[in-house]
Design an enzyme around this catalytic site. Structure first.
Site, PDB file in Angstrom:
ATOM      1  N   SER A  50       0.853  -1.192   0.000  1.00  0.00           N
ATOM      2  CA  SER A  50       0.000   0.000   0.000  1.00  0.00           C
ATOM      3  C   SER A  50       0.893   1.247   0.000  1.00  0.00           C
ATOM      4  O   SER A  50       2.118   1.155   0.165  1.00  0.00           O
ATOM      5  CB  SER A  50      -0.860   0.004   1.269  1.00  0.00           C
ATOM      6  OG  SER A  50      -0.014   0.175   2.401  1.00  0.00           O
ATOM      7  N   ASP A  83      -1.121  -1.558  -4.009  1.00  0.00           N
ATOM      8  CA  ASP A  83      -2.473  -1.652  -3.449  1.00  0.00           C
ATOM      9  C   ASP A  83      -3.006  -0.229  -3.196  1.00  0.00           C
ATOM     10  O   ASP A  83      -2.326   0.584  -2.555  1.00  0.00           O
ATOM     11  CB  ASP A  83      -2.365  -2.442  -2.128  1.00  0.00           C
ATOM     12  CG  ASP A  83      -3.720  -2.830  -1.558  1.00  0.00           C
ATOM     13  OD1 ASP A  83      -4.680  -2.952  -2.328  1.00  0.00           O
ATOM     14  OD2 ASP A  83      -3.795  -3.030  -0.320  1.00  0.00           O
ATOM     15  N   GLU A 142     -11.319   0.336  -9.343  1.00  0.00           N
ATOM     16  CA  GLU A 142     -12.369   0.008  -8.358  1.00  0.00           C
ATOM     17  C   GLU A 142     -13.616   0.829  -8.633  1.00  0.00           C
ATOM     18  O   GLU A 142     -13.554   2.035  -8.891  1.00  0.00           O
ATOM     19  CB  GLU A 142     -11.879   0.270  -6.925  1.00  0.00           C
ATOM     20  CG  GLU A 142     -12.987   0.038  -5.895  1.00  0.00           C
ATOM     21  CD  GLU A 142     -12.492  -0.041  -4.450  1.00  0.00           C
ATOM     22  OE1 GLU A 142     -11.360  -0.525  -4.229  1.00  0.00           O
ATOM     23  OE2 GLU A 142     -13.228   0.378  -3.545  1.00  0.00           O
ATOM     24  N   GLY A 193      -9.876  -4.002   7.455  1.00  0.00           N
ATOM     25  CA  GLY A 193      -9.619  -4.084   8.886  1.00  0.00           C
ATOM     26  C   GLY A 193     -10.348  -5.238   9.561  1.00  0.00           C
ATOM     27  O   GLY A 193     -10.996  -6.064   8.904  1.00  0.00           O
ATOM     28  N   SER A 228     -11.079  -8.863   2.409  1.00  0.00           N
ATOM     29  CA  SER A 228     -11.513 -10.256   2.423  1.00  0.00           C
ATOM     30  C   SER A 228     -10.836 -11.121   3.477  1.00  0.00           C
ATOM     31  O   SER A 228     -10.763 -12.349   3.330  1.00  0.00           O
ATOM     32  CB  SER A 228     -11.334 -10.865   1.036  1.00  0.00           C
ATOM     33  OG  SER A 228     -12.277 -10.265   0.174  1.00  0.00           O
ATOM     34  N   ASP A 271      -5.028  -8.904   4.294  1.00  0.00           N
ATOM     35  CA  ASP A 271      -3.971  -8.278   5.083  1.00  0.00           C
ATOM     36  C   ASP A 271      -4.228  -8.502   6.577  1.00  0.00           C
ATOM     37  O   ASP A 271      -3.374  -9.002   7.320  1.00  0.00           O
ATOM     38  CB  ASP A 271      -3.922  -6.773   4.759  1.00  0.00           C
ATOM     39  CG  ASP A 271      -2.781  -6.052   5.445  1.00  0.00           C
ATOM     40  OD1 ASP A 271      -1.990  -6.719   6.136  1.00  0.00           O
ATOM     41  OD2 ASP A 271      -2.665  -4.824   5.301  1.00  0.00           O
TER      42      ASP A 271
END
Ligand code: G3H
Ligand code: 13P
Ligand code: ZN
Length: 339
Positions: A50, A83, A142, A193, A228, A271
């Protein structure tokens, strides 16, 4: 083997009906954990960083660590992916730093705080796609917006707000036609998260039906599920058993992800599960061996705990066993494909 563009891997995954877990990294141990898992399961891998990871580690460290993974694992195809790039400039700097795939996340404004307009999203994503494809680099876009992104500027959308910004299948079709992205991240009710759902998710909050509809309309587009992590109960329990303070929470069940993979999902971002595994392992050492102060004493079990999570996802999503089958192409070789 060189680093490969993501398009090559996702095309193979689509032809062979499997999904690929995309794993976030910030340091050497996380990269090593992924490669332990890839080697043990014979899996191709997507390693992603990221903006926060790039800032924390510095691009030069990341690049050299990932190139070390390439050198030490010549039989494993590796994609190096950005990312949640927030602007064409961020994506351009990633391409300069050897990333073979970039995400232009134009679903939020450049600060990552509020949902952007469709026109803005198309404009910035098309700009990135044109520039990236000219050098053979893959692009993920996205449409719709997720909750819970923390990028240092703001906390992004709340869980509830994210439910109001699910992907509209009409817009998804138009977005792909206008931008030419290789992969499309869709918003189906997940968030980033640990705190995704307050109870085990059902179809009213985790909209797998939406994936089916988008796949029906865009059968040739590789779909991506963000947010996910499954947030396994046992990883929450280890953290809390050793002095942590997590509130009870629920993630995206692996079974739901498998349903997504049966409906065009080819990239699955994880993550948080690795963060939980690492933290639990470190907490355990701190509680059980308070005299220890050599970082290796806790980083070795932390790395092993992350490798176990990665292995489990690689097996569940079906990429295990495919490392040797990918028809390898470099970014340079992909220039003609887009031309
Ligand atoms: O998209 C979110 C990933 O978990 C990366 O998180 O921005 O804290 O590095 P980060
Ligand atoms: P999790 O927070 O569910 O692991 O999602 C990670 C992600 O989507 C990275 O882009
Ligand atoms: Zn994400």
């Amino acid at each position: 083997m060189p680093l490969i563009p993501m398009r090559v891997l996702l095309d193979h995954a689509a032809e062979n009906d499997y999904g690929v877990v995309a794993l976030n990294v910030n340091n050497m141990e996380q990269i090593q954990a992924i490669m332990i898992a890839a080697k043990e399961t014979d899996s191709p891998v997507i390693i992603q960083a990221s903006r926060g990871a790039r800032k924390y580690s510095n691009d030069a460290y990341l690049r050299h660590l990932i190139l070390a993974a390439v050198e030490l694992n010549p039989t494993i195809p590796i994609v190096m992916h950005l990312d949640h790039g927030n602007s064409p400039e961020t994506c351009a700097s990633a391409i300069e730093q050897n990333f073979t795939s970039v995400m232009m996340d134009g679903s939020l404004d450049a600060a990552g705080e509020v949902p952007s307009s469709f026109e803005y999203n198309v404009r910035v994503t098309k700009e990135v796609t044109d520039a990236a494809h000219a050098v053979g680099v893959s692009v993920e876009g996205e449409i719709g917006a997720l909750g819970g992104i923390e990028d240092g500027h703001g906390a992004g959308l709340s869980e509830e707000e994210a439910q109001e910004h699910l992907t509209d299948p009409d817009q998804a079709e138009e977005f792909v036609a206008l931008t030419g992205v290789d992969a499309l991240a869709v918003a189906i009710g997940t968030s980033h998260g640990a705190y995704k759902f307050k109870k085990k998710p059902t179809g009213d909050v985790l909209k797998m039906d939406l994936i089916e509809e988008i796949h029906r309309r865009l059968p040739n587009t590789h779909l991506v599920m963000h947010g996910s992590s499954s947030v396994p109960q046992e990883l929450q329990d280890i953290i809390n058993q050793y002095g942590g303070g997590l509130n009870q929470t629920y993630g995206v069940p692996v079974e739901a992800i498998k349903k997504g993979i049966a409906n065009g999902v080819r990239k699955v971002n994880v993550d948080t599960d690795n963060r939980l595994a690492i933290t639990g392992a470190i907490r355990k050492v701190f509680v059980e061996s308070p005299e220890a102060f050599d970082p290796r004493k806790y980083l070795v079990p932390a790395r092993a705990a992350m490798a176990e999570v990665c292995k489990a996802r690689m097996i569940a999503f079906g990429q295990a066993g495919h490392a040797g089958d990918i028809p390898i192409k470099t970014c340079k070789e992909m220039i003609d494909f887009y031309g």
